[in-house]
Write an enzyme that holds these catalytic residues in place. Structure first.
Site, PDB file in Angstrom:
ATOM      1  CD  GLU A 133      -3.035  -1.167   2.152  1.00 29.66           C
ATOM      2  OE1 GLU A 133      -2.960  -0.313   3.074  1.00 29.66           O
ATOM      3  OE2 GLU A 133      -3.943  -2.019   2.084  1.00 29.66           O
ATOM      4  CD  GLU A 228      -4.421  -5.882   2.407  1.00 33.62           C
ATOM      5  OE1 GLU A 228      -5.218  -5.200   3.100  1.00 33.62           O
ATOM      6  OE2 GLU A 228      -3.192  -5.785   2.538  1.00 33.62           O
TER       7      GLU A 228
END
Length: 229
Positions: A133, A228
């Site tokens: 991320e 995710e």
């Protein structure tokens, strides 16, 4: 996962191809190993029991004040455990999460290169997710610059594994793939890079946003997964 005829995973026409030459559709689960180091056996057994063909493992490069780093020995052990459960493993250093400077990503790359001997020779079983991320901001130019340099350094080190790259904006801003994904992909001399979008409230908040964030990649025949959700 036996009798491989290729060196390892490749990306062809927007799809991951396994070492047998077959399209590989990822169906797996994340495991936060860095925070639950004593539960790896229990976790992998349970994840394998769901029928998963892959598992994404959180690692720590050792640059985070609160997390204990994962050694080469521990990574090697995780890979072997995943192989025993017949699961491909996606390994990701988590230290870059949401950061808006280049240094955290660079340190993740340092960690990957420092542990290159763990990855080399495991191309059939291991996908390297460069950093989790990164960056936190929605900045396609920054994302592109950081990852083209990261890919270049990793390939120069001799690592040939398929690379996975999270979207900018805490993994949720799939638009960066539309804007700069092809540039990042083509910066890989092996053309063996795929992308990931994390489907929380921003990217995964509606049917339309899910579809659009996937199409940012697939419209360009770039390989993408939901890393995710």
């Amino acid at each position: 996962m036996a009798d491989f005829v290729k060196e390892g995973f490749t990306i062809e026409n927007g799809s991951p191809i396994d070492a047998n030459g077959n399209k590989f559709v990822m169906r797996g689960i994340n495991h936060g190993h860095t925070w639950y180091k004593n539960f790896i056996d229990e976790a992998l057994s349970a994840i394998s029991g769901t029928g998963a063909n892959c598992v994404r493992i959180v690692l720590c490069a050792g640059h985070h004040d609160e997390w204990r780093g994962d050694s080469a020995e521990s990574i090697r052990s995780i890979i072997e455990k995943c192989k025993s459960h017949k699961m491909i493993v996606i390994l990701e250093p988590h230290d870059s999460t949401g950061k808006d400077e280049f240094e955290p990503l660079e340190k993740c790359v340092d960690y990957i290169i420092e542990n290159k001997d763990v990855f080399i020779g495991q191309e059939q079983y291991v996908i390297v997710n460069i950093g989790n991320e990164w960056p936190g901001k929605c900045d396609a130019d920054m994302w592109c610059k950081g990852y083209t340099e990261a890919v270049s350094r990793i390939r120069a080190s001799g690592i040939k594994n398929t690379l996975m790259i999270d979207s900018a904006g805490w993994g949720q801003w799939g638009y960066c793939i539309e804007a700069k994904g092809m540039e990042v992909f083509e910066s890989d001399p092996m053309r063996n890079t795929m992308f990931s979008v994390h489907m929380y409230g921003s990217a995964g908040g509606s049917k339309e946003s899910i579809e659009q964030n996937i199409k940012y990649a697939t419209d360009q025949r770039l390989c993408v997964c939901v890393g995710e959700f």
